[in-house]
Design a protein around this motif. Sequence first.
Motif, PDB file in Angstrom:
ATOM      1  N   THR A 158      11.271  36.274  12.986  1.00 56.74           N
ATOM      2  CA  THR A 158       9.849  36.254  11.915  1.00 56.74           C
ATOM      3  C   THR A 158       9.571  35.597  12.725  1.00 56.74           C
ATOM      4  O   THR A 158       9.133  34.418  13.252  1.00 56.74           O
ATOM      5  CB  THR A 158       9.681  36.742  10.690  1.00 56.74           C
ATOM      6  N   GLU A 159       7.668  35.487  12.016  1.00 57.77           N
ATOM      7  CA  GLU A 159       6.540  34.876  12.935  1.00 57.77           C
ATOM      8  C   GLU A 159       6.102  34.596  11.359  1.00 57.77           C
ATOM      9  O   GLU A 159       5.929  35.327  10.248  1.00 57.77           O
ATOM     10  CB  GLU A 159       5.312  35.368  13.319  1.00 57.77           C
ATOM     11  N   THR A 160       5.607  33.764  10.704  1.00 59.41           N
ATOM     12  CA  THR A 160       5.491  33.088   9.461  1.00 59.41           C
ATOM     13  C   THR A 160       4.529  34.303   8.920  1.00 59.41           C
ATOM     14  O   THR A 160       4.015  33.941   7.947  1.00 59.41           O
ATOM     15  CB  THR A 160       4.493  31.484   9.357  1.00 59.41           C
ATOM     16  N   ILE A 161       3.179  34.076  10.136  1.00 56.66           N
ATOM     17  CA  ILE A 161       1.838  35.634  10.146  1.00 56.66           C
ATOM     18  C   ILE A 161       1.892  36.135  11.401  1.00 56.66           C
ATOM     19  O   ILE A 161       1.964  35.325  12.127  1.00 56.66           O
ATOM     20  CB  ILE A 161       0.572  34.631   9.908  1.00 56.66           C
ATOM     21  N   GLY A 162       1.774  37.267  11.152  1.00 56.37           N
ATOM     22  CA  GLY A 162       2.416  38.226  11.946  1.00 56.37           C
ATOM     23  C   GLY A 162       1.046  38.474  12.490  1.00 56.37           C
ATOM     24  O   GLY A 162       0.304  38.382  12.453  1.00 56.37           O
ATOM     25  N   ASN A 163       1.234  38.378  14.052  1.00 57.03           N
ATOM     26  CA  ASN A 163       0.201  38.337  15.660  1.00 57.03           C
ATOM     27  C   ASN A 163      -0.448  40.031  16.089  1.00 57.03           C
ATOM     28  O   ASN A 163       1.054  40.089  16.383  1.00 57.03           O
ATOM     29  CB  ASN A 163      -0.203  37.074  15.807  1.00 57.03           C
ATOM     30  N   PRO A 164      -0.880  40.184  16.167  1.00 53.14           N
ATOM     31  CA  PRO A 164      -2.527  40.194  14.628  1.00 53.14           C
ATOM     32  C   PRO A 164      -2.418  41.203  13.442  1.00 53.14           C
ATOM     33  O   PRO A 164      -3.496  41.114  12.327  1.00 53.14           O
ATOM     34  CB  PRO A 164      -3.298  41.199  14.928  1.00 53.14           C
ATOM     35  N   SER A 165      -0.970  41.556  12.608  1.00 56.31           N
ATOM     36  CA  SER A 165      -0.626  42.393  11.481  1.00 56.31           C
ATOM     37  C   SER A 165      -1.362  41.437  10.645  1.00 56.31           C
ATOM     38  O   SER A 165      -2.209  41.949   9.376  1.00 56.31           O
ATOM     39  CB  SER A 165      -0.026  42.957  11.357  1.00 56.31           C
ATOM     40  N   LEU A 166      -1.286  39.582  10.507  1.00 56.20           N
ATOM     41  CA  LEU A 166      -1.374  38.969   9.813  1.00 56.20           C
ATOM     42  C   LEU A 166      -0.401  39.281   8.219  1.00 56.20           C
ATOM     43  O   LEU A 166      -0.523  38.174   7.415  1.00 56.20           O
ATOM     44  CB  LEU A 166      -2.801  38.964   8.915  1.00 56.20           C
ATOM     45  N   GLN A 167       0.765  39.345   8.845  1.00 55.88           N
ATOM     46  CA  GLN A 167       1.677  39.708   7.938  1.00 55.88           C
ATOM     47  C   GLN A 167       2.951  38.768   7.338  1.00 55.88           C
ATOM     48  O   GLN A 167       2.905  38.092   8.482  1.00 55.88           O
ATOM     49  CB  GLN A 167       2.818  41.407   8.363  1.00 55.88           C
ATOM     50  N   LEU A 398       1.472  50.716  16.223  1.00 50.14           N
ATOM     51  CA  LEU A 398       0.898  50.816  15.512  1.00 50.14           C
ATOM     52  C   LEU A 398       2.200  49.874  13.752  1.00 50.14           C
ATOM     53  O   LEU A 398       1.940  49.622  13.465  1.00 50.14           O
ATOM     54  CB  LEU A 398       0.837  52.435  14.420  1.00 50.14           C
ATOM     55  N   GLN A 399       3.316  50.136  14.980  1.00 50.71           N
ATOM     56  CA  GLN A 399       5.036  49.113  14.038  1.00 50.71           C
ATOM     57  C   GLN A 399       4.070  47.383  14.114  1.00 50.71           C
ATOM     58  O   GLN A 399       4.421  47.019  12.925  1.00 50.71           O
ATOM     59  CB  GLN A 399       5.737  49.546  14.807  1.00 50.71           C
ATOM     60  N   ALA A 400       3.663  47.272  15.439  1.00 51.34           N
ATOM     61  CA  ALA A 400       2.956  45.843  15.228  1.00 51.34           C
ATOM     62  C   ALA A 400       1.942  45.626  14.574  1.00 51.34           C
ATOM     63  O   ALA A 400       0.714  44.405  14.297  1.00 51.34           O
ATOM     64  CB  ALA A 400       2.563  45.511  16.824  1.00 51.34           C
ATOM     65  N   GLY A 401       0.810  46.388  13.603  1.00 59.42           N
ATOM     66  CA  GLY A 401      -0.293  46.789  13.493  1.00 59.42           C
ATOM     67  C   GLY A 401      -1.430  46.453  13.845  1.00 59.42           C
ATOM     68  O   GLY A 401      -2.719  45.777  13.483  1.00 59.42           O
ATOM     69  N   VAL A 402      -1.395  47.005  15.509  1.00 55.98           N
ATOM     70  CA  VAL A 402      -2.710  46.432  16.234  1.00 55.98           C
ATOM     71  C   VAL A 402      -3.080  48.841  16.178  1.00 55.98           C
ATOM     72  O   VAL A 402      -2.228  49.532  16.255  1.00 55.98           O
ATOM     73  CB  VAL A 402      -1.919  47.368  17.427  1.00 55.98           C
ATOM     74  N   THR A 403      -4.432  49.138  15.317  1.00 49.78           N
ATOM     75  CA  THR A 403      -5.135  49.680  15.934  1.00 49.78           C
ATOM     76  C   THR A 403      -6.146  49.634  16.938  1.00 49.78           C
ATOM     77  O   THR A 403      -6.921  49.311  16.702  1.00 49.78           O
ATOM     78  CB  THR A 403      -5.703  50.137  14.293  1.00 49.78           C
TER      79      THR A 403
END
Length: 435
Positions: A158-167, A398-403
Amino acid sequence: MTTEKISRSFNFDTIALHGGQDIDPTTRSRAVPIYQTTSYVFDDADYANELFQMQKEGYIYSRNANPTNTVLEKRLAQLEGGSGAFAVSSGQAAITIALNTLAKAGDEIVATNALYGGTYNLFANTFQRFGIKVHFVDGHDLDAVEAAINEKTKALFTETIGNPSLQIADLKNLSRIAHKHGIPLVVDNTFTTPYLEKPFDFGADIIVHSLTKFIGGHGTSIGGAIVDSGRFPWNNGRFPEFTEKKPYLNHHSFLELAKENAFIAKARFELGHDLGASLSPFNSWLFIQGLESLSLRIEKHVSNTLKVAEYLSQHEQVEWVNYPSLKDNPQFELSKIYLPKGAGSILTFGIKGGLEAAKTFINSVKLLSHVANVGDSKSLVIHPATTTHSRLLPEEQLQAGVTPEQIRLSVGLEDANDIIADIEQALSVVRTKHF
């Protein structure tokens, strides 16, 4: 003072300045020297043989280890609270070496899907060519994470803060799930650095960094690092490569020879050696300079980013703002647990007018730089859907939080009012052209 005493007795800022360095006995240099050399003279034939078989510590060839890199590695390990580290040529190299040290053809990895586009491509395409299957899951759906793990799984990533979703990764629960199944939790800590979050404190086992970003801090050098907690039980039966005796190690195992540093030793002496993804000592020296001012820069990054996020959240041309430190953000409570000092300097926002308005905004900024990077001292901007995540299918984006309307900002160290003024003038151009 020895590096061990520095590690045990000092706080973050002092370690960032002194950690990992024993003063050079010949020159007495105060600054860390740049050992710009390929190779090292052996005392005798027996000593050389012992080095090659990991019977003694020392330097063989700068593809494996270099004294300048060693200072960087020790300092990073101390700042993260780990047992050891391995500096490599890029963040992508760090991820590749770390996970391929754990998995081989026929094995599997589970990864949260809120990932940097380059990491997603690496997992979905290149790892597939290696014979390693990666399952992508929603990192906040803990049931789905656990359901994806099977007897072939070698790591949870995982990423501590997802890029670029910021999850924000729920590291406590992710590490609990990983350890329940006898696998390590591997965490990309690039966005937060050890100043904002130390994943080992929440149960992570291995950390990777793109040193290119905040640790370098000035957009001058590319590099990466792997840090080991030294706590994972490699003799649990799922990782025989760590416990089996190797002929080239004089019939010893990595666990026997390196103990709590078995993972770093294996990564360094196998894939680090064979793939040759070595970090230049000059780049390493620049990263050491970056570490010395890390806390000061991160504090200013966070302060500026919160001001920009609050400004954008009130702007009529902005549909939404995603920055976990905003009180109305769905992850605000999670950010207080994992990121009490602030959620870093990356934010995203959705501009009214969709894709075309986003392009106009990107083309209209003057102070902000349109580049494919984050973590620079200068403010940066990009449109992820058409750049960093453009290789992904629409459903994967979309799954990665990109729109399509999403813009990513990496807020720098300029005066916050000047950053906001540039955003305002670019939004004015969008308003004139599209509304």
